[in-house]
Design an enzyme around this catalytic site. Structure first.
Site, PDB file in Angstrom:
ATOM      1  N   GLU A   1       0.849  -1.206   0.000  1.00  0.00           N
ATOM      2  CA  GLU A   1       0.000   0.000   0.000  1.00  0.00           C
ATOM      3  C   GLU A   1       0.877   1.247   0.000  1.00  0.00           C
ATOM      4  OE1 GLU A   1      -3.001  -0.541  -0.720  1.00  0.00           O
ATOM      5  OE2 GLU A   1      -3.054  -2.676  -0.225  1.00  0.00           O
TER       6      GLU A   1
ATOM      7  N   GLU B   1      -0.528  -0.793  -9.781  1.00  0.00           N
ATOM      8  CA  GLU B   1      -0.011  -2.046  -9.225  1.00  0.00           C
ATOM      9  C   GLU B   1       1.467  -2.223  -9.555  1.00  0.00           C
ATOM     10  OE1 GLU B   1      -1.349  -3.980  -7.031  1.00  0.00           O
ATOM     11  OE2 GLU B   1      -3.248  -2.900  -7.024  1.00  0.00           O
TER      12      GLU B   1
HETATM   13 ZN    ZN Z   1      -2.591  -2.941  -4.822  1.00  0.00          ZN
END
Ligand code: ZN
Length: 498
Positions: free
Chosen positions: A265, A294
């Protein structure tokens, strides 16, 4: 309306849209963190009202007039204004696809489906979630058909999360992965597995919270702009580079779980914090697509966080916070953190088997959207794919089809971006190695050169450029999944000696 007037009006409009989005985002965050369980009822109403207002604002005649003016003077606009125009036109098409009543119904469904999914997961009972998932799929199909009837509905879903992605591209990517990952997993499975007892030591939660603080410092997350909270499912939410929130979860006997959630995160947060503030309060703020997002989170989690250098650097802090870890070496932690083994839960999966979890979801989503399977049959299909792709038996819905929250939030088409992001990250690494001694930087504990590289090539642009442009800018070459496969093979060679 002159072009300048149109641009000024666009700024005003986007500030109002930001304000509504900000309020809804804070409500969601509150719902996930502090709010009591039943609060979903009033929150659903408020969210419905606010979404209705946002819908009116974005689709109103005056908003359309701004776009018309800009479109008719497109040759006089700078690149950023053109991009705003294009993104808004795309979004407008989406919002106008259904009447406002249906749009509000859809927003309310998202909220209810989320609660139903939580309850279903808690009770490990898919039947509770099924009627909501059916409606989510119906809405997704409806949007696809109305917004872009000329393309396959699942291509519409993929493009939503990774601009430009199609089934054709996704399948070429996945088959390249399959070709080298399946034999790699077989080689790893035949080798001696690392001892993972260090991952199971009792690490008091209070001490894990202190570890999160250390990790945030090491990542370079400024605490006056980035907060950390606790939720069952870790996530990142962002408003502007001055307000980004990450969350994690703590399990006393699984410290690596929270550690890598914070780093993952944290990678999302670094991206958001690094967007040029000039884009704040406009539609160019925030990361561009989930694939690029991502690629940041998984880069920090795996390529940085699971490297030997990072673990060596963190080792004294780990031992200080949890003296039992002192019985193990940094190499033991490195091997435990990189153990590769087919398993049930995507978010806990190792780097090598991870893409297979994504492929299961990809195949299922394709069938869901193409109407090749009805929702009642999905758990069985899920279990069969897990057996086929990963060789594991799914014992219940909680550890099976109910494990991810994405479908409850209509995130159909989202999953492939995780695998793509991982692959983008490996190619960033190859490029960074040309410009710096990457391993030495990571081992030094000062990640500033890595942040500077990503900040300059990726973060600063927010959504002002397409993902293709950003990748080309960062990589200087076309995207090639070969880098990712090389990276995975080298990693396994190092961990398993194969
Ligand atoms: Zn993620």
């Amino acid at each position: 309306m002159t072009v300048q007037e149109a641009v000024n009006k666009l700024d005003e409009l986007e500030l109002k849209e930001f304000a509504l989005g900000h309020a809804m985002g804070i409500l969601s965050y509150d719902g996930a963190t502090a709010a009591p369980k039943k609060s979903y009822i009033p929150r659903g109403k408020t969210m419905g009202c606010l979404a209705g207002e946002a819908y009116k604002l974005t689709t109103d005649k005056s908003a359309v007039a701004i776009l018309d003016t800009l479109r008719s003077h497109a040759d006089e606009l700078d690149d950023n204004t053109i991009r705003r125009l294009e993104l808004r036109e795309k979004n407008l098409k989406e919002m106008r696809a259904v009447p406002i009543e249906q749009y509000v119904e859809y927003t309310e469904l998202m909220n209810e489906a989320d609660s139903a999914w939580h309850e279903a997961k808690e009770k490990s009972d898919y039947a509770i979630f099924e009627p909501y998932l059916r409606r989510v799929i119906d809405f997704t199909k409806l949007f696809a058909e109305k917004v872009n009837p000329d393309i396959a509905p699942y291509d519409y879903c993929l493009d939503k999360y990774e601009e430009g992605l199609t089934m054709q591209k996704a399948e070429a990517f996945f088959s390249a992965l399959r070709e080298r990952i399946v034999p790699l997993i077989a080689r790893v499975g035949a080798a001696e597995a690392p001892d993972e007892s260090v991952a199971k030591v009792l690490f008091p939660i209070e001490k894990q919270r202190a570890l999160s603080d250390i990790l945030m410092d090491k990542l370079g997350l400024p605490r006056d702009r980035c907060a950390i909270g606790e939720t069952e499912h870790p996530f990142t939410t962002n408003f502007t580079p001055d307000d980004v929130r990450i969350t994690t979860h703590y399990h006393e006997k699984a410290f690596l779980s929270s550690m890598y959630s914070v780093i993952h995160e944290g990678g999302h947060a670094l991206y958001e914090l690094g967007v040029d503030p000039k884009f704040s309060f406009t539609c160019l703020s925030g990361g561009v697509t989930m694939g690029i997002h991502e690629s940041q989170s998984r880069f920090f989690e795996n390529i940085v966080g699971r490297s030997r250098g990072f673990i060596d650097n963190l080792y004294p802090d780990l031992v200080r916070l949890c003296p039992e870890i002192g019985k193990y070496s940094a190499q033991d932690i490195y091997r435990a953190a990189n153990k590769a083994q087919p398993s049930l839960i995507r978010t806990e999966a190792d780097e090598v088997t991870y893409p297979l979890h994504i492929m299961v979801r990809y195949e299922m989503e394709k069938k869901m959207i193409n109407g090749e399977v009805n929702t009642a049959e999905l758990p069985e299909m899920w279990n069969a794919y897990y057996k086929e792709y990963l060789g594991v038996t799914v014992p219940n819905d909680r550890e099976g089809i109910l494990q991810d929250s994405h479908w409850s939030g209509a995130g159909i088409g989202y999953f492939p971006s995780y695998a793509l992001g991982s692959a983008y990250g490996a190619q960033y690494l190859a490029k960074m190695r040309e410009e710096m001694d990457f391993d030495a930087v990571v081992a030094s504990g000062d990640l500033a050169p890595i942040r500077a590289w990503l900040g300059e090539k990726i973060w600063q642009y927010g959504s002002s450029k397409s993902p293709e442009w950003i990748l080309k800018n960062a990589l200087g070459a076309p995207f090639d999944p070969g880098y990712y496969l090389d990276y995975l093979e080298n990693k396994m060679k190092d961990v398993y000696g194969i």
